[in-house]
Every structure is written in structure tokens, then in C-alpha cells.
Design a protein around this motif. Structure first.
Motif, short mmCIF file in Angstrom:
data_model
loop_
_atom_site.label_atom_id
_atom_site.label_comp_id
_atom_site.label_asym_id
_atom_site.label_seq_id
_atom_site.Cartn_x
_atom_site.Cartn_y
_atom_site.Cartn_z
N ASN A 1 49.33 -6.37 36.51
CA ASN A 1 48.14 -5.98 37.04
C ASN A 1 47.40 -7.08 36.33
OD1 ASN A 1 46.40 -4.19 38.26
ND2 ASN A 1 45.46 -3.95 36.30
N LEU A 2 47.19 -7.48 35.19
CA LEU A 2 46.22 -8.26 34.47
C LEU A 2 46.24 -9.77 35.25
CD1 LEU A 2 44.00 -8.64 32.56
CD2 LEU A 2 45.79 -9.37 30.85
N TYR A 3 47.48 -10.21 35.40
CA TYR A 3 47.64 -11.57 35.86
C TYR A 3 47.38 -11.47 37.51
CZ TYR A 3 49.97 -13.23 31.71
OH TYR A 3 50.21 -13.70 30.55
N SER A 4 47.39 -10.42 38.16
CA SER A 4 46.89 -10.19 39.53
C SER A 4 45.48 -10.06 39.59
CB SER A 4 47.62 -9.23 40.41
OG SER A 4 47.13 -7.90 39.74
N LYS A 5 44.71 -9.50 38.71
CA LYS A 5 43.29 -9.36 38.89
C LYS A 5 42.30 -10.21 37.94
CE LYS A 5 43.41 -4.29 40.00
NZ LYS A 5 42.98 -2.94 39.61
N GLY A 6 43.25 -10.84 36.81
CA GLY A 6 42.13 -11.78 36.08
C GLY A 6 41.50 -11.08 34.91
N LEU A 7 41.16 -12.01 33.89
CA LEU A 7 40.19 -11.54 32.92
C LEU A 7 38.64 -11.37 33.30
CD1 LEU A 7 41.61 -14.13 30.42
CD2 LEU A 7 42.09 -11.52 30.24
N ASP A 8 37.72 -10.92 32.48
CA ASP A 8 36.38 -10.75 32.59
C ASP A 8 35.86 -12.09 32.68
OD1 ASP A 8 36.63 -8.11 32.32
OD2 ASP A 8 35.74 -7.93 30.32
N GLN A 9 34.94 -12.20 33.73
CA GLN A 9 34.12 -13.52 33.79
C GLN A 9 33.67 -14.13 32.69
OE1 GLN A 9 31.34 -13.70 37.08
NE2 GLN A 9 32.96 -13.11 38.76
N GLY A 10 33.03 -13.23 31.73
CA GLY A 10 32.68 -13.72 30.59
C GLY A 10 33.74 -14.51 29.53
N ASP A 11 34.87 -13.87 29.67
CA ASP A 11 36.10 -14.64 29.10
C ASP A 11 36.41 -16.00 29.62
OD1 ASP A 11 36.14 -12.30 27.31
OD2 ASP A 11 37.64 -11.53 28.31
#
Length: 309
Positions: A214-224
Motif C-alpha cells: 500500500n505504501l509503495y502504491s501511494k507514496g510517502l508524505d510530500q514533506g518527506d
């Protein structure tokens, strides 16, 4: 059968790492360039770590490290890597894998070392790999696994650009971005079970793998992502590369076609390239306005690039 494939992929990556450990990092251009890799791994405070006139050390990795031991991070890295390598295998080209490991290890040697929840300095067991995929992307996991795709390497034009990309992914690890995402997702208290999962607690491991997907399909927070851009430039510059490597890659993204399916996931999981460039510009102006280093190693990168299928 799936477990066997993942074990085979992990073994292949481990083989690459062992082979790379016998090599030294080639010299970067005519400026004196990069030192022997083994020397770099011995300490980050020598002349190489100050390369390009970068004297400022940005401290303060994410407080998320306080929730995880180094062992737990390595276990998480194994699970996250199984997601990536289960989707697409490593490229079967030893020379390309060795090269990316050499560049990656040298850039990683310039990064700060955060402390775990016991106050111990974390020694990441860095592993780098090239995934056999036409998609244009790069990935990292907790614990120090970093991957780039064949599709991305085809788009790059120099070693300094590769160093900038790897620096960005290394920063996700050293700044605790994935660990922070785990904590935000409510997994901080369950991570201890990941280590136990190696001896039979499949439910915890399965939940963690699903979280990674799920994380790799949605991505991290923009700030990160913005933070990783700044740190990635810094790590590459410390390693002696031209600091414009990563901004050049972001400009390539910005001028690329959003209709190209190979860029779809990259654009979906990251801020718009123009926004990343705008956020990065003040940092570039303040830190690198007088940097002399222009090492890019285009010819050496091109020789590797020609080996990609």
C-alpha cells in the motif's frame, strides 16, 4: 513457490553485495574524485565527506528511530524488499549491479548515522540493486535496501545523476521516513513481531507486507520527499559529485510526458517535479552557489548504460 522465488532473489542480491565488497570505488573524473570505498566506509569525517566545499552537516534524523531496533529495521527491510522483488526481479547483469552498488555505497558513506531506541548508532547494512523493470522509479526500504529500475537508468545521463537519485533514496532510510510512515499507520507497536515472524508468526509478517504494498502504491508524505531531495543532493555533493545531478533528474521528470506509462507510478507517488525543483532551489542557492565540483562521469555511466537491455 513464491517463498522460493523471494529467497532466490534475496540470495542474488546478497551475492552482488559480497562481490561488490571486493572492489574499490573508481576515481571520479580529474578532480581527485572518490577515495577507495573501503576507506570511505571506515569513517565519514575525512576529506571526501567534505567534498565540493560542503561544510555544513544537517543533523536531526526522524524521531521515529526511537521506536525500532536495528534488528527490527533489517527485518522490515527484508519484508519490504520481498514486495518489490516479488513484483519484478533483479536485473541479471553482474557488472551493472556491481557498479550501482559501488556508487551507492560511496554516497551512503556520506550520510549521518541516526541512533536507535537504545541510543546506539545504527550501522546500516546497505544493499543496492537494479530491478528489471521498464518503469521509471527508485525505491528504498527500512534497514538500507535501495533499488533503481532499468527504466530509470536508461533515462539518466551521468553518474552524478545516479548519485543524486541514490542519495534521495538513502535519505529516506537515514531520515526514518518509512519508519515514520509505519508509526503513522499504527504499526509501531507491532514491529517487534516482525522479528518473531521469522520463526513462524506469519500473520504479523503478512500484515506488514500488505502495508508495504500500500505504501509503495501511494507514496510517502510530500514533506518527506522534499526532505529527501535536499539530503540526497547533500550526500552526493559530499561524495564529490556535481550537486546538480538530482535537480537535472527532476528537470527530466518535469519535461517528460505524463502520458508515458513508465512514469505513471513515479508521478502518482511523488510531488510534481516542478514543485520539487521549486522547493529545492533555495537550498541549492544557499549551499552550493560557490561549489567547484563538476564531476559527472558521463563516459563511465554511458559504458554501463549500454549494457542495459
Amino acid at each position: 513457490m513464491k517463498i522460493q522465488r523471494l529467497k532466490a532473489a534475496a540470495l542474488a542480491l546478497a551475492t552482488v553485495v559480497l562481490l561488490t565488497g571486493c572492489e574499490t570505488m573508481p576515481q571520479a573524473g580529474g578532480s581527485g574524485g572518490l577515495n577507495v570505498l573501503s576507506s570511505a566506509l571506515g569513517g565519514g569525517s575525512g576529506g571526501g565527506s567534505r567534498a565540493g566545499g560542503v561544510l555544513d552537516v544537517i543533523q536531526g534524523a526522524s524521531a521515529a528511530f526511537k521506536d525500532y531496533t536495528a534488528e527490527e529495521q533489517r527485518a522490515l527491510g527484508n519484508d519490504f524488499s520481498s514486495v518489490l522483488l516479488g513484483a519484478r526481479p533483479l536485473l541479471r547483469n553482474e557488472a551493472v549491479q556491481r557498479y550501482v552498488n559501488q556508487v551507492g555505497w560511496w554516497v551512503a558513506a556520506q550520510a549521518e548515522k541516526p541512533k536507535d531506541k537504545d541510543g546506539k548508532e545504527i550501522q546500516f547494512a546497505w544493499r543496492f540493486g537494479v530491478i528489471d523493470s521498464d518503469a521509471v522509479n527508485a525505491y528504498a526500504t527500512p534497514g538500507g535496501f535501495v533499488f533503481v529500475t532499468v527504466g530509470l537508468m536508461r533515462q539518466l545521463k551521468s553518474e552524478s545523476e545516479l548519485a543524486g537519485v541514490l542519495g534521495h533514496e538513502i535519505a529516506h532510510v537515514t531520515r526514518g521516513h518509512y519508519l515514520a510512515a509505519l508509526k503513522k499507520g499504527g504499526f509501531a507497536q507491532a514491529v517487534g513481531g516482525v522479528v518473531q515472524a521469522r520463526s513462524g508468526n506469519a500473520m504479523v509478517s503478512s500484515a506488514m507486507v500488505n502495508f508495504a504494498k500500500n505504501l509503495y502504491s501511494k507514496g510517502l508524505d510530500q514533506g518527506d520527499e522534499f526532505d529527501a531531495d535536499r539530503q540526497g543532493v547533500l550526500y552526493a555533493a559530499r561524495a564529490g559529485y556535481a550537486p546538480v545531478g538530482l535537480p537535472t533528474v527532476l528537470n527530466m521528470y518535469a519535461t517528460g510526458s505524463s502520458a508515458d506509462q513508465n512514469f505513471t507510478l513515479l508521478f502518482k507517488t511523488h510531488p510534481a517535479p516542478k514543485d520539487r525543483l521549486e522547493k529545492l532551489q533555495p537550498f541549492m542557492s544557499s549551499k552550493f552557489s560557490t561549489v567547484a565540483s563538476n564531476v559527472s562521469n558521463e563516459a563511465r555511466y554511458d559504458a554501463i548504460k549500454r549494457q542495459l537491455r
